[in-house]
Design a protein around this motif. Structure first.
Motif, PDB file in Angstrom:
ATOM      1  N   LYS A   1      11.042   3.586  52.763  1.00 25.40           N
ATOM      2  CA  LYS A   1      11.854   4.488  51.828  1.00 25.40           C
ATOM      3  C   LYS A   1      10.904   4.955  50.774  1.00 25.40           C
ATOM      4  O   LYS A   1      10.058   4.328  50.331  1.00 25.40           O
ATOM      5  CB  LYS A   1      13.046   3.710  51.256  1.00 25.40           C
ATOM      6  N   GLN A   2      11.261   6.191  50.289  1.00 27.02           N
ATOM      7  CA  GLN A   2      10.518   6.800  49.166  1.00 27.02           C
ATOM      8  C   GLN A   2      10.923   6.293  47.836  1.00 27.02           C
ATOM      9  O   GLN A   2      10.596   6.783  46.765  1.00 27.02           O
ATOM     10  CB  GLN A   2      10.700   8.261  49.316  1.00 27.02           C
TER      11      GLN A   2
ATOM     12  N   THR B   1       0.609   7.083  42.776  1.00 30.83           N
ATOM     13  CA  THR B   1       2.254   7.274  43.128  1.00 30.83           C
ATOM     14  C   THR B   1       2.282   8.888  42.576  1.00 30.83           C
ATOM     15  O   THR B   1       1.595   9.720  42.091  1.00 30.83           O
ATOM     16  CB  THR B   1       2.896   6.241  42.011  1.00 30.83           C
TER      17      THR B   1
ATOM     18  N   PHE C   1       1.665  10.904  51.464  1.00 34.83           N
ATOM     19  CA  PHE C   1       3.076  10.789  51.097  1.00 34.83           C
ATOM     20  C   PHE C   1       3.871  10.278  51.923  1.00 34.83           C
ATOM     21  O   PHE C   1       5.323  10.203  51.932  1.00 34.83           O
ATOM     22  CB  PHE C   1       3.469  12.242  50.783  1.00 34.83           C
ATOM     23  N   ARG C   2       3.318   9.266  52.821  1.00 33.45           N
ATOM     24  CA  ARG C   2       4.257   8.365  53.675  1.00 33.45           C
ATOM     25  C   ARG C   2       4.784   7.377  53.138  1.00 33.45           C
ATOM     26  O   ARG C   2       5.722   6.517  53.698  1.00 33.45           O
ATOM     27  CB  ARG C   2       3.439   7.981  54.901  1.00 33.45           C
TER      28      ARG C   2
ATOM     29  N   PRO D   1       5.716   5.617  48.827  1.00 35.54           N
ATOM     30  CA  PRO D   1       5.772   6.017  47.259  1.00 35.54           C
ATOM     31  C   PRO D   1       4.607   5.427  46.679  1.00 35.54           C
ATOM     32  O   PRO D   1       4.205   6.095  45.554  1.00 35.54           O
ATOM     33  CB  PRO D   1       7.010   5.230  46.701  1.00 35.54           C
TER      34      PRO D   1
ATOM     35  N   GLY E   1       5.982   0.165  50.008  1.00 37.26           N
ATOM     36  CA  GLY E   1       7.469   0.737  49.597  1.00 37.26           C
ATOM     37  C   GLY E   1       8.214  -0.161  50.285  1.00 37.26           C
ATOM     38  O   GLY E   1       8.135  -1.183  50.778  1.00 37.26           O
TER      39      GLY E   1
END
Length: 191
Positions: free
Chosen positions: A17-18, A51, A91-92, A94, A168
């Protein structure tokens, strides 16, 4: 979490999850990395915690590698799409931690042992993240070792990246895993 449980149940989690990861958890992961065994106490690792927009550093590296390795017959538009697609890889998750090895100049320390120490640091970090309920994947591959990626991270001399730890909260079930029993790969020497 029991260490044996962490070792047996940690899996590469490629989809997270982001949601932001608390800085204190990231610091705990980094601290665990610094406790890896290392010959002559050289502590040959370096970390970059990326980040938010800071992940563009890694994206730039991926993009530059793709551009350098691209088919020279590609159009400007195709090159732009290729570079953009590669940049998005950063960006896969966080949080992405780049890990590099800085081999010691001490003659007594073989360079291969410095790599082993940096890899051990990564394993400590992966296990700690798992114990904290986070999902990770240790990404490597040809772009990791490309001169353009070294340039993106301002590596000098014998410094090399050993990989990127994507971190993440898991957004997938851990994959099943099995191992060959140790007995099939072990020789006991008693005399």
């Amino acid at each position: 979490m029991d260490i044996n449980e962490a070792i047996r149940h940690r899996r590469s989690i490629g989809k997270v999850k982001q949601d932001p990861v608390d800085k204190s958890l990231i610091e705990e992961i980094l601290e665990a990395g610094t406790w890896a065994p290392n010959h002559c106490h050289t502590e040959p690792w370096r970390f970059w915690v990326m980040t938010g927009e800071g992940r563009r550093l890694l994206g730039k590296g991926y993009g530059e590698v793709a551009f350098a390795e691209a088919d020279p017959t590609l159009s400007e538009e195709e090159l732009s799409k290729l570079k953009s697609a590669q940049e998005k890889k950063a960006f896969r998750a966080p949080v992405v931690i780049a890990v590099a090895v800085t081999p010691s100049v001490k003659a007594i320390v073989p360079e291969i042992e410095e790599y082993a120490a940096a890899h051990a640091a990564v394993q400590n970090m992966l296990l700690t993240a798992h114990a904290l309920g986070l999902g990770t994947i240790w990404r490597t591959g040809a772009p990791t070792y490309h001169p353009k990626m070294r340039e993106a991270f301002s590596l000098v001399g014998k410094e090399e990246l050993v990989g990127f730890i994507y971190i993440g909260y898991p957004d997938m079930e851990p994959p099943k895993a099995a191992r060959v029993p140790f007995a099939q790969k072990t020789t006991w020497v008693n005399e």
